[in-house]
Design a protein around this motif. Sequence first.
Motif, mmCIF file in Angstrom:
data_model
loop_
_atom_site.group_PDB
_atom_site.id
_atom_site.type_symbol
_atom_site.label_atom_id
_atom_site.label_comp_id
_atom_site.label_asym_id
_atom_site.label_seq_id
_atom_site.Cartn_x
_atom_site.Cartn_y
_atom_site.Cartn_z
ATOM 1 N N GLN A 162 0.659 -1.457 -0.400
ATOM 2 C CA GLN A 162 0.001 -0.203 0.343
ATOM 3 C C GLN A 162 1.332 1.143 0.376
ATOM 4 N N LEU A 163 2.178 1.160 0.846
ATOM 5 C CA LEU A 163 2.951 2.602 0.989
ATOM 6 C C LEU A 163 3.409 2.503 -0.639
ATOM 7 N N ARG A 164 3.367 1.577 -1.850
ATOM 8 C CA ARG A 164 4.018 1.991 -2.892
ATOM 9 C C ARG A 164 3.173 2.518 -4.361
ATOM 10 N N VAL A 165 2.193 3.398 -3.256
ATOM 11 C CA VAL A 165 0.402 3.456 -4.129
ATOM 12 C C VAL A 165 1.343 5.346 -4.056
ATOM 13 N N ARG A 166 0.830 6.061 -4.799
ATOM 14 C CA ARG A 166 1.662 7.311 -5.381
ATOM 15 C C ARG A 166 1.023 8.427 -4.349
ATOM 16 N N ASN A 167 2.246 8.671 -4.016
ATOM 17 C CA ASN A 167 1.660 10.250 -2.363
ATOM 18 C C ASN A 167 0.984 8.896 -1.482
ATOM 19 N N ARG A 168 1.105 7.569 -1.453
ATOM 20 C CA ARG A 168 0.389 7.038 0.089
ATOM 21 C C ARG A 168 1.862 7.646 1.230
ATOM 22 N N MET A 169 2.779 7.662 1.087
ATOM 23 C CA MET A 169 3.320 7.378 1.910
ATOM 24 C C MET A 169 3.391 8.962 2.890
ATOM 25 N N GLN A 170 3.830 10.172 1.517
ATOM 26 C CA GLN A 170 3.061 11.586 2.470
ATOM 27 C C GLN A 170 2.140 11.728 3.330
ATOM 28 N N THR A 171 1.122 11.173 2.673
ATOM 29 C CA THR A 171 -0.765 11.437 3.705
ATOM 30 C C THR A 171 -0.448 10.213 5.051
ATOM 31 N N SER A 172 0.054 9.176 4.621
ATOM 32 C CA SER A 172 0.104 8.728 5.860
ATOM 33 C C SER A 172 1.048 9.049 7.032
ATOM 34 N N PHE A 173 2.057 9.919 6.684
ATOM 35 C CA PHE A 173 2.972 10.418 7.389
ATOM 36 C C PHE A 173 1.919 12.041 7.986
ATOM 37 N N SER A 174 1.136 12.120 7.474
ATOM 38 C CA SER A 174 0.122 13.382 8.217
ATOM 39 C C SER A 174 -0.794 13.063 8.335
ATOM 40 N N GLU A 175 -1.267 11.802 8.359
ATOM 41 C CA GLU A 175 -2.379 10.931 9.393
ATOM 42 C C GLU A 175 -1.897 10.865 10.511
ATOM 43 N N HIS A 176 -0.495 10.144 10.593
ATOM 44 C CA HIS A 176 0.356 10.458 12.093
ATOM 45 C C HIS A 176 0.366 11.425 12.691
ATOM 46 N N LYS A 177 0.102 12.696 12.131
ATOM 47 C CA LYS A 177 0.678 13.551 12.549
ATOM 48 C C LYS A 177 -0.745 14.273 13.311
ATOM 49 N N SER A 178 -1.243 13.757 13.219
ATOM 50 C CA SER A 178 -3.209 14.118 13.252
ATOM 51 C C SER A 178 -3.418 13.372 14.660
ATOM 52 N N ILE A 179 -2.888 12.249 14.352
ATOM 53 C CA ILE A 179 -3.235 11.188 15.192
ATOM 54 C C ILE A 179 -2.359 11.502 16.545
ATOM 55 N N VAL A 180 -1.293 12.199 16.585
ATOM 56 C CA VAL A 180 -0.068 12.244 17.723
ATOM 57 C C VAL A 180 -0.912 13.822 18.533
ATOM 58 N N GLU A 181 -1.588 14.097 17.749
ATOM 59 C CA GLU A 181 -2.296 15.888 18.299
ATOM 60 C C GLU A 181 -3.492 15.393 18.906
ATOM 61 N N ALA A 182 -3.844 14.558 18.162
ATOM 62 C CA ALA A 182 -4.820 14.078 19.116
ATOM 63 C C ALA A 182 -4.604 13.718 20.623
ATOM 64 N N LEU A 183 -3.603 12.317 20.286
ATOM 65 C CA LEU A 183 -3.436 11.821 21.190
ATOM 66 C C LEU A 183 -2.611 12.831 22.935
ATOM 67 N N THR A 184 -2.115 13.835 22.379
ATOM 68 C CA THR A 184 -1.851 14.302 22.967
ATOM 69 C C THR A 184 -2.839 15.386 23.915
ATOM 70 N N GLU A 185 -3.207 15.812 22.606
ATOM 71 C CA GLU A 185 -4.816 16.875 23.383
ATOM 72 C C GLU A 185 -5.896 16.132 24.388
ATOM 73 N N GLY A 186 -5.792 14.566 24.333
ATOM 74 C CA GLY A 186 -5.939 13.923 25.623
ATOM 75 C C GLY A 186 -8.118 13.774 24.961
ATOM 76 N N ASP A 187 -7.450 14.317 23.594
ATOM 77 C CA ASP A 187 -9.037 13.719 22.519
ATOM 78 C C ASP A 187 -9.328 12.412 22.569
ATOM 79 N N GLY A 188 -9.749 11.632 23.821
ATOM 80 C CA GLY A 188 -9.448 9.799 22.821
ATOM 81 C C GLY A 188 -10.321 9.704 21.716
ATOM 82 N N ASP A 189 -12.208 10.654 21.568
ATOM 83 C CA ASP A 189 -12.661 10.015 20.834
ATOM 84 C C ASP A 189 -12.425 10.362 19.048
ATOM 85 N N LEU A 190 -11.297 11.469 19.778
ATOM 86 C CA LEU A 190 -11.088 12.599 17.853
ATOM 87 C C LEU A 190 -9.263 11.000 17.727
ATOM 88 N N ALA A 191 -8.997 10.850 18.465
ATOM 89 C CA ALA A 191 -7.654 10.129 18.368
ATOM 90 C C ALA A 191 -8.320 8.452 17.948
#
Length: 220
Positions: A162-191
């Motif tokens: 799946q990571l070899r699909v065009r632009n998936r790697m960059q999209t994956s990192f952006s999703e990682h970043k948004s997950i970490v933001e939700a976790l550090t804010e303590g927002d369980g539903d959003l995370a």
Amino acid sequence: MKINQSSRLKAQIEEEIATGALRPGERLDEASLAARFGVSRTPIREALQQLSIAGLIEHRRHRGAVVSAPDPKQLLEMFELMAEFEAICARLASRRMLVSDEVQLKKTLESCRLAAESGDTDAYYYENERFHQAIYTASGNTFVAEQAMALHKRLAPFRRLQLRVRNRMQTSFSEHKSIVEALTEGDGDLAASRAYAHVAVQGERFADLIASINRAAARQ
């Protein structure tokens, strides 16, 4: 001695499946593997049995052992369950994450960023694995973490493709970043919702994954 040797061989073959060196549907011949690894067929047979239990290979009539290639429906179901595990771990981590867990999570996130910027899908794959493991650990629930990791490994060959699909790697990192933001804010539903969406493969993403699997099989 045999147990140690078969476990070592299992790990080596498992690595080749995860890295794509052995592709879904590819036949695993005991004699060829024994010659390549310089061992007898007995530990190879034991290693293949362990991989079969883990779901990474299957035994087919007239073909013997082959790298598991689940049909699209089964694969979708597996990703659906993986997404649920991710959501559970993320929700728990938002409440239970220790300072050390947060430090590790941000460390793995930075490693993912560097790998994504390098364009190296193999490097990103391994950093991505560490990122998800950090969330599982931060959940504080060992049983759920173990189940999530087991399914994570079972889906490794397909997540890698799946990571070899065009632009998936960059999209994956952006999703990682948004997950970490939700976790550090303590927002369980959003995370949880972000973690679920990150892993679920639906619509175009699922079609892209199936296309990648088919191309890999065609190169055999």
